[in-house]
Design a protein around this motif. Sequence first.
Motif, PDB file in Angstrom:
ATOM      1  N   LYS A  57       0.806  -1.218   0.000  1.00 25.07           N
ATOM      2  CA  LYS A  57       0.000   0.000   0.000  1.00 25.07           C
ATOM      3  C   LYS A  57       0.850   1.284   0.000  1.00 25.07           C
ATOM      4  CE  LYS A  57      -3.821   2.276   2.318  1.00 25.07           C
ATOM      5  NZ  LYS A  57      -4.754   2.215   3.448  1.00 25.07           N
ATOM      6  N   PRO A  58       1.920   1.370   0.790  1.00 28.16           N
ATOM      7  CA  PRO A  58       2.728   2.608   0.743  1.00 28.16           C
ATOM      8  C   PRO A  58       3.316   2.892  -0.645  1.00 28.16           C
ATOM      9  CG  PRO A  58       3.284   1.349   2.689  1.00 28.16           C
ATOM     10  CD  PRO A  58       2.388   0.484   1.865  1.00 28.16           C
ATOM     11  N   ILE A  59       3.655   1.842  -1.388  1.00 33.63           N
ATOM     12  CA  ILE A  59       4.179   2.026  -2.741  1.00 33.63           C
ATOM     13  C   ILE A  59       3.083   2.573  -3.652  1.00 33.63           C
ATOM     14  CG2 ILE A  59       5.143   0.825  -4.745  1.00 33.63           C
ATOM     15  CD1 ILE A  59       6.428  -1.131  -2.667  1.00 33.63           C
ATOM     16  N   PHE A  60       1.864   2.004  -3.548  1.00 32.98           N
ATOM     17  CA  PHE A  60       0.733   2.501  -4.333  1.00 32.98           C
ATOM     18  C   PHE A  60       0.450   3.962  -3.997  1.00 32.98           C
ATOM     19  CE2 PHE A  60      -1.906  -1.008  -6.342  1.00 32.98           C
ATOM     20  CZ  PHE A  60      -0.852  -1.897  -6.412  1.00 32.98           C
ATOM     21  N   VAL A  61       0.462   4.281  -2.711  1.00 34.53           N
ATOM     22  CA  VAL A  61       0.180   5.656  -2.284  1.00 34.53           C
ATOM     23  C   VAL A  61       1.233   6.608  -2.838  1.00 34.53           C
ATOM     24  CG1 VAL A  61       0.044   7.187  -0.271  1.00 34.53           C
ATOM     25  CG2 VAL A  61      -1.119   4.978  -0.232  1.00 34.53           C
ATOM     26  N   LEU A  62       2.491   6.204  -2.808  1.00 32.69           N
ATOM     27  CA  LEU A  62       3.569   7.049  -3.315  1.00 32.69           C
ATOM     28  C   LEU A  62       3.415   7.317  -4.809  1.00 32.69           C
ATOM     29  CD1 LEU A  62       6.262   8.474  -2.633  1.00 32.69           C
ATOM     30  CD2 LEU A  62       7.394   6.360  -3.308  1.00 32.69           C
ATOM     31  N   PHE A  63       3.136   6.270  -5.588  1.00 35.49           N
ATOM     32  CA  PHE A  63       3.026   6.435  -7.037  1.00 35.49           C
ATOM     33  C   PHE A  63       1.768   7.187  -7.457  1.00 35.49           C
ATOM     34  CE2 PHE A  63       5.961   2.628  -7.559  1.00 35.49           C
ATOM     35  CZ  PHE A  63       7.040   3.421  -7.894  1.00 35.49           C
ATOM     36  N   THR A  64       0.739   7.154  -6.632  1.00 28.77           N
ATOM     37  CA  THR A  64      -0.514   7.832  -6.994  1.00 28.77           C
ATOM     38  C   THR A  64      -0.709   9.124  -6.201  1.00 28.77           C
ATOM     39  OG1 THR A  64      -1.780   6.554  -5.373  1.00 28.77           O
ATOM     40  CG2 THR A  64      -1.626   5.656  -7.616  1.00 28.77           C
ATOM     41  N   THR A  97      -4.062  11.437  -5.705  1.00 31.53           N
ATOM     42  CA  THR A  97      -4.622  11.501  -4.357  1.00 31.53           C
ATOM     43  C   THR A  97      -4.770  12.949  -3.893  1.00 31.53           C
ATOM     44  OG1 THR A  97      -3.610   9.371  -3.841  1.00 31.53           O
ATOM     45  CG2 THR A  97      -4.341  10.693  -1.990  1.00 31.53           C
ATOM     46  N   VAL A  98      -3.766  13.750  -4.152  1.00 32.43           N
ATOM     47  CA  VAL A  98      -3.837  15.164  -3.772  1.00 32.43           C
ATOM     48  C   VAL A  98      -4.927  15.875  -4.571  1.00 32.43           C
ATOM     49  CG1 VAL A  98      -2.574  17.362  -3.815  1.00 32.43           C
ATOM     50  CG2 VAL A  98      -1.454  15.290  -2.976  1.00 32.43           C
ATOM     51  N   PHE A  99      -4.982  15.611  -5.859  1.00 34.79           N
ATOM     52  CA  PHE A  99      -5.978  16.250  -6.716  1.00 34.79           C
ATOM     53  C   PHE A  99      -7.405  15.878  -6.306  1.00 34.79           C
ATOM     54  CE2 PHE A  99      -8.516  16.445 -10.663  1.00 34.79           C
ATOM     55  CZ  PHE A  99      -8.401  17.802 -10.905  1.00 34.79           C
ATOM     56  N   SER A 100      -7.593  14.618  -5.846  1.00 33.43           N
ATOM     57  CA  SER A 100      -8.930  14.170  -5.437  1.00 33.43           C
ATOM     58  C   SER A 100      -9.199  14.444  -3.954  1.00 33.43           C
ATOM     59  CB  SER A 100      -9.091  12.680  -5.711  1.00 33.43           C
ATOM     60  OG  SER A 100      -8.255  11.923  -4.847  1.00 33.43           O
ATOM     61  N   LEU A 101      -8.310  15.198  -3.318  1.00 32.25           N
ATOM     62  CA  LEU A 101      -8.427  15.532  -1.891  1.00 32.25           C
ATOM     63  C   LEU A 101      -8.468  14.282  -1.004  1.00 32.25           C
ATOM     64  CD1 LEU A 101     -10.981  18.456  -2.176  1.00 32.25           C
ATOM     65  CD2 LEU A 101      -8.495  18.600  -2.032  1.00 32.25           C
ATOM     66  N   GLY A 102      -7.721  13.275  -1.401  1.00 30.50           N
ATOM     67  CA  GLY A 102      -7.600  12.060  -0.600  1.00 30.50           C
ATOM     68  C   GLY A 102      -8.605  10.977  -0.904  1.00 30.50           C
ATOM     69  N   LEU A 121      -9.525   5.610  -1.206  1.00 26.45           N
ATOM     70  CA  LEU A 121     -10.577   4.578  -1.197  1.00 26.45           C
ATOM     71  C   LEU A 121     -10.355   3.570  -2.316  1.00 26.45           C
ATOM     72  CD1 LEU A 121     -13.722   6.792  -0.544  1.00 26.45           C
ATOM     73  CD2 LEU A 121     -12.562   5.277   1.075  1.00 26.45           C
ATOM     74  N   VAL A 122      -9.929   4.062  -3.463  1.00 27.22           N
ATOM     75  CA  VAL A 122      -9.632   3.170  -4.586  1.00 27.22           C
ATOM     76  C   VAL A 122      -8.423   2.301  -4.253  1.00 27.22           C
ATOM     77  CG1 VAL A 122      -8.980   3.085  -7.025  1.00 27.22           C
ATOM     78  CG2 VAL A 122     -10.622   4.793  -6.237  1.00 27.22           C
ATOM     79  N   ILE A 123      -7.419   2.884  -3.634  1.00 25.17           N
ATOM     80  CA  ILE A 123      -6.234   2.110  -3.250  1.00 25.17           C
ATOM     81  C   ILE A 123      -6.614   1.030  -2.239  1.00 25.17           C
ATOM     82  CG2 ILE A 123      -3.994   2.232  -2.076  1.00 25.17           C
ATOM     83  CD1 ILE A 123      -3.635   4.979  -3.385  1.00 25.17           C
TER      84      ILE A 123
END
Length: 115
Positions: A48-55, A59-64, A68-70
């Motif tokens: 999950k941290p790798i997914f969060v880093l790459f996206t 994530t910032v554009f969608s305000l977090g 939920l998708v991750i």
Amino acid sequence: MKKLLVRVLVTALLVMIIPYFLKGIVVDAFTTALTVALVLGVLNLFVKPIFVLFTLPITVFSLGLFLLVINGMMIMLCDYFVDGFDVKNIGWAMLFSIVLSLSQSLVYRLTELKK
């Protein structure tokens, strides 16, 4: 160590209960739920941290909200790795992750209040 074991068992119990309310999720047995709890913990720790880093830009554009998708993707990965755990699609996975997170928070908070 005891706290970690209790959390895994609580998560496994919740993984067994939630499919009674969400028809898009199937869990065959308690051992499957226990495996789901362990695999989900490992995926959330390492993948999950790798997914969060790459996206991060999305994530910032969608305000977090993309988190939920991750989370749904982590559930779908868990579905791929664990036999006996079936999730119909990403929508059910996202709903399952929301319900699981909320119920875990509630149970953990209730158990901490008794201390």
